[in-house]
Scaffold this active site. Structure first.
Site, PDB file in Angstrom:
ATOM      1  N   GLU A   1      37.065  32.582  36.832  1.00 30.51           N
ATOM      2  CA  GLU A   1      38.453  32.822  37.262  1.00 30.51           C
ATOM      3  C   GLU A   1      39.192  31.499  37.374  1.00 30.51           C
ATOM      4  OE1 GLU A   1      38.964  35.454  40.657  1.00 30.51           O
ATOM      5  OE2 GLU A   1      37.049  36.409  40.236  1.00 30.51           O
TER       6      GLU A   1
ATOM      7  N   ARG B   1      47.864  43.570  48.902  1.00 30.25           N
ATOM      8  CA  ARG B   1      48.813  44.666  49.134  1.00 30.25           C
ATOM      9  C   ARG B   1      49.284  45.184  47.780  1.00 30.25           C
ATOM     10  NH1 ARG B   1      48.894  46.734  53.864  1.00 30.25           N
ATOM     11  NH2 ARG B   1      51.011  47.481  53.537  1.00 30.25           N
TER      12      ARG B   1
ATOM     13  N   ASN C   1      48.419  38.667  37.450  1.00 29.70           N
ATOM     14  CA  ASN C   1      47.360  38.917  38.422  1.00 29.70           C
ATOM     15  C   ASN C   1      46.045  38.483  37.818  1.00 29.70           C
ATOM     16  OD1 ASN C   1      46.104  39.984  40.801  1.00 29.70           O
ATOM     17  ND2 ASN C   1      45.488  41.787  39.627  1.00 29.70           N
TER      18      ASN C   1
ATOM     19  N   GLU D   1      50.704  50.792  37.753  1.00 26.09           N
ATOM     20  CA  GLU D   1      49.356  51.316  37.994  1.00 26.09           C
ATOM     21  C   GLU D   1      48.440  50.179  38.441  1.00 26.09           C
ATOM     22  OE1 GLU D   1      48.140  54.581  37.660  1.00 26.09           O
ATOM     23  OE2 GLU D   1      50.311  54.959  37.641  1.00 26.09           O
TER      24      GLU D   1
ATOM     25  N   HIS E   1      42.004  39.580  38.078  1.00 23.41           N
ATOM     26  CA  HIS E   1      41.153  40.663  38.573  1.00 23.41           C
ATOM     27  C   HIS E   1      39.705  40.366  38.199  1.00 23.41           C
ATOM     28  CE1 HIS E   1      40.082  44.677  39.848  1.00 23.41           C
ATOM     29  NE2 HIS E   1      39.366  44.798  38.742  1.00 23.41           N
TER      30      HIS E   1
ATOM     31  N   ARG F   1      56.816  50.050  52.521  1.00 25.88           N
ATOM     32  CA  ARG F   1      56.504  49.131  51.429  1.00 25.88           C
ATOM     33  C   ARG F   1      57.759  48.548  50.783  1.00 25.88           C
ATOM     34  NH1 ARG F   1      51.354  48.885  50.023  1.00 25.88           N
ATOM     35  NH2 ARG F   1      50.040  50.625  50.654  1.00 25.88           N
TER      36      ARG F   1
END
Ligand code: GRF
Length: 217
Positions: free
Chosen positions: A176, A93, A109, A145, A111, A67
């Site tokens: 979104e 990923r 991000n 996290e 979600h 990674r």
């Protein structure tokens, strides 16, 4: 005024990337997408990005030993393109803590749930199974996290008795596409700061309108 240079990592169809690209197509919008990057060579979103005239890159994670090496290659490519802010858009990923710290408060991000509920995958199935009456989506700064970090914007949608995971996903996805460009605008304008792991709006932005699916009102 210089526009904030944004990089958009994707892994799939890229509908959120397209929503951001549409917003950025307006020269008055305070951000521009300088690179769409996929870890999946066959991601449909790459074609959509090219249709917008956006530069694309593929960094296939399968070609890396681990990674950290993959993440370093992603950072190098984004920085080569001059990226100042990353907007993850269906990038499947997990990043290392080192990557997240390097891009701290420069990494957004989206979600498909009202965080902190339903972190992880299959959010719509789990929302139906839990019997929640409100579901939705969240734009947040990324922390190490999974699906954790200061919340910039959320939108709520009603859960109907006859909803399936697919019908609910469609309703959430429409939101979104509204809130990700709206959140990017706020971040790019410098209207957002992070204090004590909460987003604050020093210039007095009011949480109106966009946070609620209009059909709820
Ligand atoms: C979206 O539901 C997003 O919230 C999640 O992954 C999905 C990506 O869809 N992170 P798309 O590729 O943007 O259409």
């Amino acid at each position: 005024m210089a526009r904030l240079k944004v990089g958009v990592p994707i892994s799939g169809r890229g509908s959120n990337m397209a929503a951001l690209a549409e917003a950025c197509a307006d020269s008055a919008f305070p951000a521009e997408i300088v690179l769409v990057l996929s870890n999946e060579p066959g991601a449909a979103g790459l074609d959509r990005a090219r249709d917008f005239g956006i530069e694309t890159a593929v960094i296939d994670h399968r070609g890396f030993a681990g990674r950290a090496a993959f993440d370093a290659a992603v950072t190098a490519r984004l920085e080569q393109a001059g990226v100042e802010l990353i907007c993850l858009a269906g990038f499947m990923r997990l990043f290392t803590a080192g990557f997240v710290e390097h891009w701290r408060n420069r990494l957004l991000n989206i979600h498909p749930s009202l965080l902190p509920a339903f972190r992880g995958l299959n959010t719509h199935e789990r929302a139906l199974a839990a019997g929640v009456r409100l579901h939705g989506c969240t734009v947040h700064f990324v922390r190490p996290e999974l699906d954790d970090g200061p919340i910039v914007m959320q939108a709520a949608v009603p859960v109907q008795p006859d909803d399936t995971a697919e019908s609910l996903a469609d309703r959430v996805l429409a939101q979104e596409h509204r809130i990700y460009p709206a959140a990017l605008r706020l971040v790019a304008e410098g209207a957002v700061t992070v204090e004590g792991e909460r987003v604050v709006y020093p210039n007095g932005w009011k949480n109106e309108g966009r946070s609620i699916d209009p059909s709820l009102r």
